[in-house]
Design an enzyme around this catalytic site. Structure first.
Site, PDB file in Angstrom:
ATOM      1  N   THR A  42       0.874  -1.193   0.000  1.00 57.61           N
ATOM      2  CA  THR A  42       0.000   0.000   0.000  1.00 57.61           C
ATOM      3  C   THR A  42       0.907   1.239   0.000  1.00 57.61           C
ATOM      4  O   THR A  42       1.344   1.659  -1.062  1.00 57.61           O
ATOM      5  CB  THR A  42      -0.984   0.012   1.191  1.00 57.61           C
ATOM      6  OG1 THR A  42      -0.264  -0.134   2.403  1.00 57.61           O
ATOM      7  CG2 THR A  42      -2.017  -1.073   1.054  1.00 57.61           C
ATOM      8  N   THR A  73      -2.050  -1.908   6.950  1.00 57.69           N
ATOM      9  CA  THR A  73      -1.957  -3.177   7.668  1.00 57.69           C
ATOM     10  C   THR A  73      -0.642  -3.909   7.415  1.00 57.69           C
ATOM     11  O   THR A  73      -0.086  -3.829   6.345  1.00 57.69           O
ATOM     12  CB  THR A  73      -3.101  -4.074   7.159  1.00 57.69           C
ATOM     13  OG1 THR A  73      -4.314  -3.482   7.552  1.00 57.69           O
ATOM     14  CG2 THR A  73      -3.006  -5.478   7.688  1.00 57.69           C
ATOM     15  N   GLU A 101       5.960   4.528   7.518  1.00 55.66           N
ATOM     16  CA  GLU A 101       5.460   5.709   6.804  1.00 55.66           C
ATOM     17  C   GLU A 101       6.262   6.959   7.160  1.00 55.66           C
ATOM     18  O   GLU A 101       6.318   7.357   8.317  1.00 55.66           O
ATOM     19  CB  GLU A 101       3.970   5.908   7.095  1.00 55.66           C
ATOM     20  CG  GLU A 101       3.124   4.910   6.334  1.00 55.66           C
ATOM     21  CD  GLU A 101       1.645   5.023   6.615  1.00 55.66           C
ATOM     22  OE1 GLU A 101       0.877   4.441   5.845  1.00 55.66           O
ATOM     23  OE2 GLU A 101       1.264   5.685   7.588  1.00 55.66           O
ATOM     24  N   ASN A 159      -0.515  10.624   6.397  1.00 54.92           N
ATOM     25  CA  ASN A 159      -1.692  10.226   7.161  1.00 54.92           C
ATOM     26  C   ASN A 159      -2.712  11.329   7.358  1.00 54.92           C
ATOM     27  O   ASN A 159      -3.812  11.084   7.837  1.00 54.92           O
ATOM     28  CB  ASN A 159      -1.270   9.623   8.501  1.00 54.92           C
ATOM     29  CG  ASN A 159      -0.685   8.256   8.284  1.00 54.92           C
ATOM     30  OD1 ASN A 159      -1.376   7.364   7.824  1.00 54.92           O
ATOM     31  ND2 ASN A 159       0.601   8.118   8.553  1.00 54.92           N
TER      32      ASN A 159
END
Lengths: 412, 412
Positions: free
Chosen positions: A158, A195, A281, A407
């Site tokens: 992702t 995830t 991230e 995010n």
């Protein structure tokens, strides 16, 4: 690392008996982004299988379905999409069941032999048509080439910036044995949108309950010691399928061969755990926190995890600012009982090492050298508790502007 | 809010019997930044006193010294510096003792009657000379004017962008009673560098063990429900001194007057808790998470805190991106047992309200309206568990680029 263990190419197709493929089915708008992955046990051969799942009370429909399918300790295939998590929807179970049924039909196996996983946005409805339409092409793409392994690794990504696939070879019962895996994860262990998923294959012959035990034990010191943002995902899953084709005498109890297998599994899982943390991230740095000489393994794990999860430690590492008090502080709220007046803290990297705390008190140190040490890509935080003999390592990453950007607007 | 309670001016000097002052002593380089604060009970009158402290296993020397001084439930003065935390140094206790002794000498009281606190960098040695030299001037500046209250509030600030001082008046036993406070905190509840400190004064007559009980009870639903970054400070402290000058019949048990006093204390502590969260490091928004109809108060608190602490929820709020799955996810790892298929989630602000989840499943909503709601400064996250009757509110803030900037290089 044990001397008879070596890293090899091939990821999930390195062990004998596995095919894999990854293609674009259309769940993601970008046609260059593969979004559907499959792993298949050649000729539908039955594999011993095991898995561990998220501890989140809210979990995705694929978790429910896979848990049910693995009750008998057997599996033949994995199917996984990225883009949508299929979680918190009224029709989640229905869709996860459909993914298994469609996969089983195209492969000529029973739907109970399918491991299903999804990763992406929570609460979005999963369209089944793109998956249904793509499955025949996905089956046709199945192969045991290095390229097929890579495609599969890419299809489950992702926000990951690097694909994660590893394979190792080691000796078991005089035979060459292999373990391979692909993983994704970025907003981490505990991610939400991103995830953590890992699919492991092996050609070791092992019974499923012993396989489950090995996986469970290894995970405590690998995946469970990774944290990017402290958010435990609803969809986390690590599964393993064992084809038994390497020819070893079947492992059925906790004997020497079990230990050899578990050690090999530990090494490959540690490798990918580090990679997942490093690819957290927005991460610019990998943090490795080693807690030494704690009273118990459990204490050591809690202490290491507490440090690695602290926002203040993470931002300090981003800024390469040697503020050792934040390490002491994060140990202090870990929930572990200890004597603060014994603790040493050392920062270490390729540029050298420097001690900041001795017996719980700050000591003078060279700020220029400290800055240089913390400006490297991989930073070790070494904490000596000086009270026992147990140790643990946790992996994490720094907290950067980029994490906030990613995010702050994940869905668009 | 109870009808007989009203907010008034004056902060810690609003209750009868207190003087306060804040000046620049030189611990901070910027001469315009006040860095030493004092609160004094007029004429050295003995106050009933109580405090609650950080739960961090690593705690500052001022905590040790204050805890010792308050064993008898009495105090006459508070002294607090900002800039250096006086924590994790070999000479911390010695320095905290010296601060009390010097303060006591200048005020003509016993050093055991001094509450001492420090906030700032951990592990830096506290120079005592600037404090010693400034104490006579600080004593001379003591006053009960509004300006003196404000100076005191400003002197304890670190990365706070707004001073925090409040006072309220209410009726007790037919008399007008008052509670005032100053607070600081920014990298919050659980900050490290930016410790949460709060000094409360009141003119209510109350015995110290009952005062301690009221403070303890109120804190569970106020200060302990605030989180900026999840890092529990080594130096957190909330103290209260009661002069007894309002003339009420002394509160000595958990009677009706105790409840009135506790309610008033709750209201002022709730006010400052919200202010601390809103002024969280780098915050652009105040988040208020209300958990309704949980099975127990304890569950409700845990659930609300879990949501408010999630990095993914915090970044989502910064980006005004209505990703309701992250709320469900953060409830799921709170450690509370619940039925995910009952939960409703609503976002609310001055721009309206919108429901994102019903009975645990996502529902369709107007994205434009959601964006508008989340673009306001104060956002309510309302979670209905639909299983019990208990509720709780937690306060936090968004996670912004600015948080990363502030904490990436705090010391410089």
């Amino acid at each position: 690392m044990e001397s008879n263990i070596k890293f090899i190419d091939g990821g999930v197709v390195a062990p004998q008996g596995f095919l894999a493929a990854g293609i674009h089915c259309g769940l993601r708008k970008n046609k260059d982004k593969k979004d559907l992955a499959m792993i298949f046990s050649k000729n539908g051969r039955e594999c011993a299988a095991a898995a561990v799942y998220t501890t989140n009370k809210v979990f995705g429909a694929p978790i429910t379905v896979t848990r049910d399918h693995l009750k008998n300790g057997k599996a033949k295939a994995v199917v996984c999409n990225s883009g949508i998590a299929n979680t918190c929807n009224p029709d989640g179970i229905e869709k996860a069941d459909a993914m298994c049924k469609l996969t089983a039909d195209v492969l000529g196996i029973d739907e109970n032999d399918v491991i299903v996983a999804s990763t992406g946005v929570i609460g979005a409805v999963l369209p089944i048509e793109p998956i249904k339409n793509a499955l025949p092409a996905l089956k046709d793409a199945l192969s045991d080439t290095k390229q097929a392994g890579e495609d599969t690794a890419v299809a489950i990504m992702t926000t990951d910036t690097r694909k994660k696939e590893y394979a190792i070879e080691f000796e078991l019962d005089g035979k060459p044995a292999r373990i391979g895996l692909i993983a994704k994860g970025s907003g981490m262990i505990e991610p939400n949108m991103a995830t953590m998923l890992c699919f492991v294959t092996t050609d070791v012959d092992i019974c499923s309950d012993i396989l489950q035990l090995a996986l469970y034990e290894v995970i405590q010191d690998t995946f469970n010691m990774v944290s990017v943002d402290g958010d435990t995902s609803t969809n986390d899953m690590v599964s393993i399928m064992a084809s038994g084709l390497c020819g070893n005498k079947k492992v059925t109890e906790k004997d020497g061969d079990y230990t050899k297998f578990k050690n090999a599994l530990y090494i490959i899982c540690e490798k990918v755990s580090r990679a997942i943390a490093f690819d957290g991230e927005g991460a610019t740095k990998l943090l490795e926190c080693r807690v030494l000489n704690a009273n118990s393994r459990q204490d050591a794990r809690k202490l290491a995890r507490s440090v690695i999860k602290s926002s203040l430690v993470k931002t300090m590492m981003f800024g390469a600012d040697a503020n050792g008090g934040r390490i002491l502080c994060s140990l202090g709220y870990s929930g572990v009982d200890f004597d603060p007046k014994k603790i040493d803290v050392i920062f270490k990297s390729s540029a050298g090492e420097i001690q900041l705390y001795k017996n719980g008190d700050s000591i003078e140190f060279d700020e220029v050298k400290a800055k240089e040490i913390l400006s490297q890509e991989i930073i070790e935080i070494i904490i000596d508790m000086k009270t026992g003999k147990e140790f643990a390592t946790a992996w994490g990453c720094d907290l950067s502007y980029e994490y906030v950007r990613i995010n702050g607007d994940y869905r668009s």
